[in-house]
Design a protein around this motif. Structure first.
Motif, PDB file in Angstrom:
ATOM      1  N   ASP A 472     -13.404  23.410  31.040  1.00 42.93           N
ATOM      2  CA  ASP A 472     -12.280  24.364  31.329  1.00 42.93           C
ATOM      3  C   ASP A 472     -11.235  23.842  31.998  1.00 42.93           C
ATOM      4  N   ILE A 473      -9.750  24.192  31.658  1.00 40.09           N
ATOM      5  CA  ILE A 473      -8.587  23.778  32.224  1.00 40.09           C
ATOM      6  C   ILE A 473      -8.571  24.383  33.610  1.00 40.09           C
ATOM      7  N   THR A 474      -8.544  23.592  34.713  1.00 41.55           N
ATOM      8  CA  THR A 474      -8.260  23.973  36.064  1.00 41.55           C
ATOM      9  C   THR A 474      -7.101  23.725  36.577  1.00 41.55           C
ATOM     10  N   HIS A 475      -6.491  22.718  36.074  1.00 46.36           N
ATOM     11  CA  HIS A 475      -4.977  22.069  36.880  1.00 46.36           C
ATOM     12  C   HIS A 475      -4.242  21.448  35.716  1.00 46.36           C
ATOM     13  N   TYR A 476      -2.981  21.328  36.336  1.00 45.38           N
ATOM     14  CA  TYR A 476      -1.982  20.350  35.385  1.00 45.38           C
ATOM     15  C   TYR A 476      -1.546  19.441  36.183  1.00 45.38           C
ATOM     16  N   VAL A 477      -1.468  18.084  35.796  1.00 46.31           N
ATOM     17  CA  VAL A 477      -0.823  17.083  36.436  1.00 46.31           C
ATOM     18  C   VAL A 477       0.155  16.611  35.631  1.00 46.31           C
ATOM     19  N   SER A 478       1.423  16.440  36.506  1.00 39.91           N
ATOM     20  CA  SER A 478       2.594  15.909  35.837  1.00 39.91           C
ATOM     21  C   SER A 478       3.120  14.555  36.684  1.00 39.91           C
ATOM     22  N   VAL A 479       3.209  13.592  35.684  1.00 41.43           N
ATOM     23  CA  VAL A 479       3.842  12.326  36.145  1.00 41.43           C
ATOM     24  C   VAL A 479       5.037  12.109  35.590  1.00 41.43           C
ATOM     25  N   LYS A 480       6.076  11.956  36.445  1.00 40.70           N
ATOM     26  CA  LYS A 480       7.671  11.824  36.068  1.00 40.70           C
ATOM     27  C   LYS A 480       8.242  10.794  36.739  1.00 40.70           C
ATOM     28  N   GLU A 481       9.044  10.193  35.740  1.00 35.55           N
ATOM     29  CA  GLU A 481       9.764   8.886  36.130  1.00 35.55           C
ATOM     30  C   GLU A 481      11.218   9.445  36.177  1.00 35.55           C
ATOM     31  N   ASP A 482      11.932   8.732  37.106  1.00 38.41           N
ATOM     32  CA  ASP A 482      13.281   9.278  37.161  1.00 38.41           C
ATOM     33  C   ASP A 482      14.058   8.236  36.393  1.00 38.41           C
ATOM     34  N   ILE A 483      14.861   8.922  35.228  1.00 41.55           N
ATOM     35  CA  ILE A 483      15.231   7.855  34.103  1.00 41.55           C
ATOM     36  C   ILE A 483      16.898   8.324  34.161  1.00 41.55           C
ATOM     37  N   THR A 484      17.372   8.913  35.206  1.00 42.71           N
ATOM     38  CA  THR A 484      18.903   9.147  35.290  1.00 42.71           C
ATOM     39  C   THR A 484      19.910   7.892  34.960  1.00 42.71           C
ATOM     40  N   LYS A 485      19.293   6.870  35.530  1.00 42.55           N
ATOM     41  CA  LYS A 485      20.433   5.665  34.915  1.00 42.55           C
ATOM     42  C   LYS A 485      20.325   5.409  33.611  1.00 42.55           C
ATOM     43  N   ARG A 486      18.662   5.347  33.306  1.00 39.34           N
ATOM     44  CA  ARG A 486      18.430   4.794  32.102  1.00 39.34           C
ATOM     45  C   ARG A 486      19.129   5.704  30.699  1.00 39.34           C
ATOM     46  N   LYS A 487      19.222   7.235  31.262  1.00 43.06           N
ATOM     47  CA  LYS A 487      19.594   8.110  30.315  1.00 43.06           C
ATOM     48  C   LYS A 487      21.124   7.772  30.232  1.00 43.06           C
ATOM     49  N   LYS A 488      21.924   7.758  31.314  1.00 43.96           N
ATOM     50  CA  LYS A 488      23.304   7.251  31.369  1.00 43.96           C
ATOM     51  C   LYS A 488      23.581   6.017  30.439  1.00 43.96           C
ATOM     52  N   ALA A 489      22.567   5.061  30.330  1.00 47.39           N
ATOM     53  CA  ALA A 489      22.686   3.722  29.789  1.00 47.39           C
ATOM     54  C   ALA A 489      22.580   4.082  28.386  1.00 47.39           C
ATOM     55  N   THR A 490      21.333   5.040  28.065  1.00 50.10           N
ATOM     56  CA  THR A 490      21.154   5.308  26.532  1.00 50.10           C
ATOM     57  C   THR A 490      22.414   6.017  26.050  1.00 50.10           C
ATOM     58  N   LEU A 491      22.639   6.871  26.769  1.00 49.26           N
ATOM     59  CA  LEU A 491      24.046   7.789  26.177  1.00 49.26           C
ATOM     60  C   LEU A 491      25.024   6.723  25.580  1.00 49.26           C
ATOM     61  N   GLU A 492      25.243   5.681  26.627  1.00 41.38           N
ATOM     62  CA  GLU A 492      26.314   4.796  26.277  1.00 41.38           C
ATOM     63  C   GLU A 492      25.881   3.810  24.974  1.00 41.38           C
ATOM     64  N   LEU A 493      24.617   3.439  25.060  1.00 39.57           N
ATOM     65  CA  LEU A 493      24.154   2.831  23.849  1.00 39.57           C
ATOM     66  C   LEU A 493      24.158   3.766  22.622  1.00 39.57           C
ATOM     67  N   GLU A 494      23.830   4.954  22.638  1.00 42.24           N
ATOM     68  CA  GLU A 494      24.036   5.892  21.559  1.00 42.24           C
ATOM     69  C   GLU A 494      25.390   6.098  21.211  1.00 42.24           C
ATOM     70  N   LYS A 495      26.450   5.801  21.974  1.00 44.75           N
ATOM     71  CA  LYS A 495      27.846   5.957  21.626  1.00 44.75           C
ATOM     72  C   LYS A 495      28.174   4.691  20.937  1.00 44.75           C
ATOM     73  N   ALA A 496      27.817   3.596  21.511  1.00 45.06           N
ATOM     74  CA  ALA A 496      27.791   2.183  20.854  1.00 45.06           C
ATOM     75  C   ALA A 496      27.369   2.193  19.555  1.00 45.06           C
ATOM     76  N   LYS A 497      26.007   2.548  19.420  1.00 45.12           N
ATOM     77  CA  LYS A 497      25.222   2.743  18.235  1.00 45.12           C
ATOM     78  C   LYS A 497      26.019   3.448  17.055  1.00 45.12           C
ATOM     79  N   ASP A 498      26.559   4.644  17.706  1.00 44.90           N
ATOM     80  CA  ASP A 498      27.257   5.423  16.635  1.00 44.90           C
ATOM     81  C   ASP A 498      28.450   4.776  15.985  1.00 44.90           C
ATOM     82  N   ALA A 499      29.218   3.988  17.162  1.00 47.69           N
ATOM     83  CA  ALA A 499      30.259   3.453  16.548  1.00 47.69           C
ATOM     84  C   ALA A 499      29.900   2.219  15.469  1.00 47.69           C
TER      85      ALA A 499
END
Length: 877
Positions: A472-499
């Motif tokens: 029976d499920i009793t709890h939920y565990v969330s493990v989260k990594e702050d990827i704000t910087k990576r997200k910004k870098a990814t967005l820039e990479l996606e723009k470069a990739k699109d180009a």
């Protein structure tokens, strides 16, 4: 006789004598007779009262009284008078007789009374003994020494089912089944009967067998030897014994099935009374083995310093205890156990033994230590960890969470994670998360949240349901990594990739258009020269046509180089794996360039070293392409001498070979400082060589890429002014034979053999003419449509078997026209559509077939390809 009765009787006798005296006084005339008569009364009474003694004494007293009375009346008495003698004798005899008679009667009555009392006592005793005899819970038999039944108690009747009268007609053998009679001891032998009771089987009156315990002995009854046999029905006892045995076996199995050690230890000397297999470690243990020798590999009891001694704790506390203890295996390795000890008391209330059940908690201890490490790791982890209940209320957050979100631990507890909600995600996004978790699955994804200060931040989250031991499920565990910087870098990479993708698409579109635009006029040149070479020509005309054809071949080669390079660069180059002759491949490459070499008076030779497989599996086309490129370069930069191709094999095992090719020339050679640029795209050693020798600068680059794709490499050894040797390797598998490949034969009567109604959809006039002429040579007449609209109109009016569909046409292109045909024409009216286009990039064939076309040929049109496509088609009914 008591005193009161005694006195009463004497009083009566005295009274009688008084009366006797008075009567005698008043009756003196008949004194003798009267005295005798009156004297009889007290005598008889005395005799009745006291018996012979009393009667005789009374009689003597009566004689004396009579004599005294007579003497007084007469003034004397003559004792010798006959009347007196006779009367005295009579009275004396009367007293003795009356007393004797009374004594005898009394004796008889006494005897009768005593006998009656004895009889009553005997009857009572017999009743008592019979009650006892019948009341005994075992069957009792009185038998003769021959085995005849003389008497039985009621219990025997109840047990065996016969009445007492029936028993008296039986013998001992009637109560024992035949198969058990041999076990009955000889009852005439008293030694056998004095032994302990034995168990056997008897039979009831209804034929039912039942177990019994039998004992007996010889007794003297009425001076005769009688056999007393006691039979106890032990059916219930056997059931109980069997049940106890079953329970004992069950408990033994249970104890043995314990995966953890189980002991019963004697308190006095620490010896092990009982030990299961887990405790024994599947080995037999000797008697008097101690618990400390078995669990600690030591010769003295533990002192309880490192851990409490369970046995001492049980003895001191006199109750169940639970302690953690340390054991050691035979190698001295420490094992942690949780000991459950239970006291067993003796009759004096002392702890006599201890039941010990041990749980190996070594893994738990290690897990606790690991959990402690994990706890520290979670606490010190840079990733946020959140634990919630089923309602989503936060029960735990680690320091990383407070750092990222800005909320303190106290502020976060009991709150819902929606306090971080940013509004970026819609309701469906969160519903998907909950649906995944409720289904017991792990949700992975990225979340845009908002911290306490109102700033947005991105997290890569993994949210997992936590189930208990029941699932029976009793709890939920969330493990989260702050990827704000990576997200910004990814967005820039996606723009470069699109180009980059846009640039790549533009490049691909450019190459496709270039291919189309170049191949379209080249198709006319190539096709018309092919047709013209089939007409009567003089020597000069043939030379002109041959030159045009050679130029078109060179132009086509340049285009193919550009397209090959594009394929390799895009990673779309696919290799074939087919068996082929190695010498045949080399000879084909040399044959293609023999004319060029002969023109320069150069000799092309090759050698295949011993040990090199003759038939290999690989891509013969690409290998030939490398050889042609390298040989063409060798011919181009060599003015005299031989060009030698050498091939040798280096076996790598598993039927694989590394083939090493070398192409040696005597050409101009390559400066050492220029070799590094040799294999670069669109690059040559010296730009002046382009003007003098021609070329795209792609041949070597393409050749090296092809060699690497085939598992090898390429390099060069050169000396300026003395020539160069190009080396390359490829990996192949050795094959046993080659399946012969049939060559397509040009059949100028194909139209008669396979008659087809053909429509050509082509906007270019030259291509129309080329295709028409080629098809006419094969025996076909065709109709022409300038674009897709005209093609559809023609199909509505006529029924065509085959449509050659150009792709790039005005008003309606070939793709749209094909789609319209497939969607709007019935299957009976749909023609066999062959794409005939200058689009010849990697994947174009598959692309057009996926769009609804049946086959594909590229421009410039090859007669062989054209025939192959037509042979696949068939006339429509």
């Amino acid at each position: 006789m008591n005193l009161k009765k005694y006195v009463s009787k004497i009083a009566v006798i005295f009274l009688l004598f008084l009366i006797h005296a008075l009567v005698f006084s008043f009756s003196f005339n008949a004194i003798g007779l009267i005295g005798i008569v009156l004297a009889t009364v007290p005598i008889i009474v005395a005799a009745w009262a006291f018996g012979r003694v009393g009667g005789g004494v009374t009689a003597l007293l009566a004689v004396l009284v009579n004599l005294v009375l007579v003497s007084q009346v007469r003034g004397g008495v003559d004792v010798m008078e006959p009347g007196i003698i006779i009367g005295s004798i009579y009275l004396t005899l009367l007293g003795v007789f009356a007393g004797w008679t009374t004594d005898k009667d009394r004796q008889i009555k006494k005897e009768l009374r005593e006998r009656k009392e004895v009889e009553q006592k005997l009857a009572q005793a017999e009743s008592w003994y019979r009650s006892i005899f019948d009341g005994v819970n075992d069957a009792i038999f009185v038998e003769s020494t021959r085995g005849d039944v003389l008497d039985v108690n009621m219990r025997a009747c109840e047990i065996f089912g016969w009445e007492r009268e029936e028993f008296l007609t039986k013998t001992v053998w009637d109560m024992v089944p035949p198969e058990y009679q041999a076990l009955v001891p000889d009852e005439t032998n008293e030694k056998n009967l004095l032994k302990e009771p034995f168990e056997t089987v008897n039979i009831r009156s209804n034929g039912e067998y039942f177990p019994v315990s039998v004992s007996g002995r010889i007794q003297m009854i009425e001076n005769r030897k009688r056999l007393l046999v006691v039979v106890r029905d032990i059916t219930e006892q056997k059931k109980i014994e069997n049940e106890l045995k079953r329970h004992h076996q069950f408990l033994s199995h249970v104890i043995e099935s314990f995966s953890q050690p189980f002991y019963v230890v004697n308190v006095e000397d620490y010896s092990i009374e009982i030990a299961n297999s887990a405790a024994r470690r599947d080995k037999a243990i000797e008697s008097a083995t101690t618990c400390y020798s078995l669990t600690h590999q030591r010769e003295i009891p533990c002192q309880g310093k490192s851990a409490p001694c369970p046995l001492k704790e049980v003895v001191e506390q006199r109750k169940a205890v639970r302690v953690e203890h340390i054991h050691h295996d035979k190698n001295g390795k420490i094992k942690h156990f949780e000991i459950h000890g239970y006291p067993i008391f003796n009759a004096r209330g002392q702890v006599h033994q201890m039941i010990e059940y041990s749980l190996d908690i070594t893994e738990r201890k290690n897990a606790e230590a690991e959990l402690h490490k994990l706890s520290r790791a979670i606490t010190q982890s840079p990733t946020s960890v959140v634990i919630t209940d089923l309602e989503g209320r936060i029960e735990y957050v680690n320091p990383a969470f407070t750092k990222v979100t800005g909320y303190t631990r106290e502020e976060a507890l009991t709150k819902n994670p929606r306090i971080l909600k940013s509004g970026v995600h819609d309701a469906a996004f969160y519903k998907n998360i909950w649906d995944t978790l409720i289904a017991g699955k792990v949700w992975h994804g990225e979340l845009c949240n908002k911290n306490k200060a109102g700033d947005f931040f991105w997290e890569s989250a993994s949210i997992s349901p936590v189930a208990n031991s029941e699932g029976d499920i009793t709890h939920y565990v969330s493990v989260k990594e702050d990827i704000t910087k990576r997200k910004k870098a990814t967005l820039e990479l996606e723009k470069a990739k699109d180009a980059a993708e846009a640039a790549a698409k533009a490049k691909a579109d450019f190459l496709a258009n270039m291919s189309h635009e170049i191949r379209t006029p080249l198709n006319a040149i190539y096709g018309m020269t092919a047709l013209m070479m089939d007409t009567p020509l003089n020597a000069e005309q043939e030379d002109f046509i041959t030159t045009i054809r050679s130029g078109s071949d060179t132009l086509l080669s340049v285009i193919n180089d550009i397209l090959d390079f594009s394929k390799i660069e895009a990673g779309k180059m696919k290799l074939e794996h087919q068996p082929f002759s190695l010498s045949g491949c080399v000879e084909d490459a040399i044959a293609l360039l023999t004319e060029n070499a002969t023109r320069k008076k150069l000799k092309l030779v090759y050698a295949i070293e011993k040990g090199t497989p003759s038939v290999v599996v690989g891509d013969i086309t690409r290998l030939r392409q490398i050889l042609v490129n390298l040989l063409n370069n060798a011919i181009k930069f060599t003015e005299e001498g031989d060009i030698v191709v050498n091939i040798r094999s280096r076996g790598t095992g598993n039927n694989q070979h590394e083939l090493v090719f070398s192409i040696r020339d005597k050409g101009i050679g390559i400066p050492e400082d220029k070799i590094g640029k040799l294999f670069e795209s669109f690059s040559q050693v010296d730009s002046s060589t382009t003007r003098k020798y021609g070329g795209t600068g792609l041949g070597l680059a393409i050749s090296r890429e092809l060699a690497e794709k085939m598992g090898g490499t390429m390099w060069v050894e050169s000396e300026e002014g003395k020539g160069s040797t190009f080396f390359f390797t490829i990996l192949v598998e050795e094959a046993k034979e080659i399946k012969p490949k049939e060559k397509t034969k040009i059949d100028f009567a194909l139209g008669e053999r396979n008659p087809l109604r053909i429509l050509l959809a082509e906007d270019n006039l030259i291509n129309q003419k080329v295709a028409q002429k080629l098809l006419e040579r094969l025996g076909y007449s065709i109709d022409i449509a300038k674009n897709g609209i005209e093609a559809l109109d023609a199909l509505k009016k006529e029924k065509y078997d085959v449509v050659f569909m150009d792709i790039q046409m005005p008003e309606m292109d070939g793709d749209e026209a094909t789609k319209h045909i497939r969607e709007n024409f019935t299957l009976e009216k749909q023609p066999y559509i062959i794409a005939m286009t200058a689009h010849a990039l990697e994947g174009d064939r598959e692309k057009y077939i996926a769009r609804g076309m049946d086959d594909y040929i590229s421009k410039p049109i090859s007669v062989e390809a054209l025939i192959g496509a037509l042979e696949k088609a068939s006339p429509r009914p």
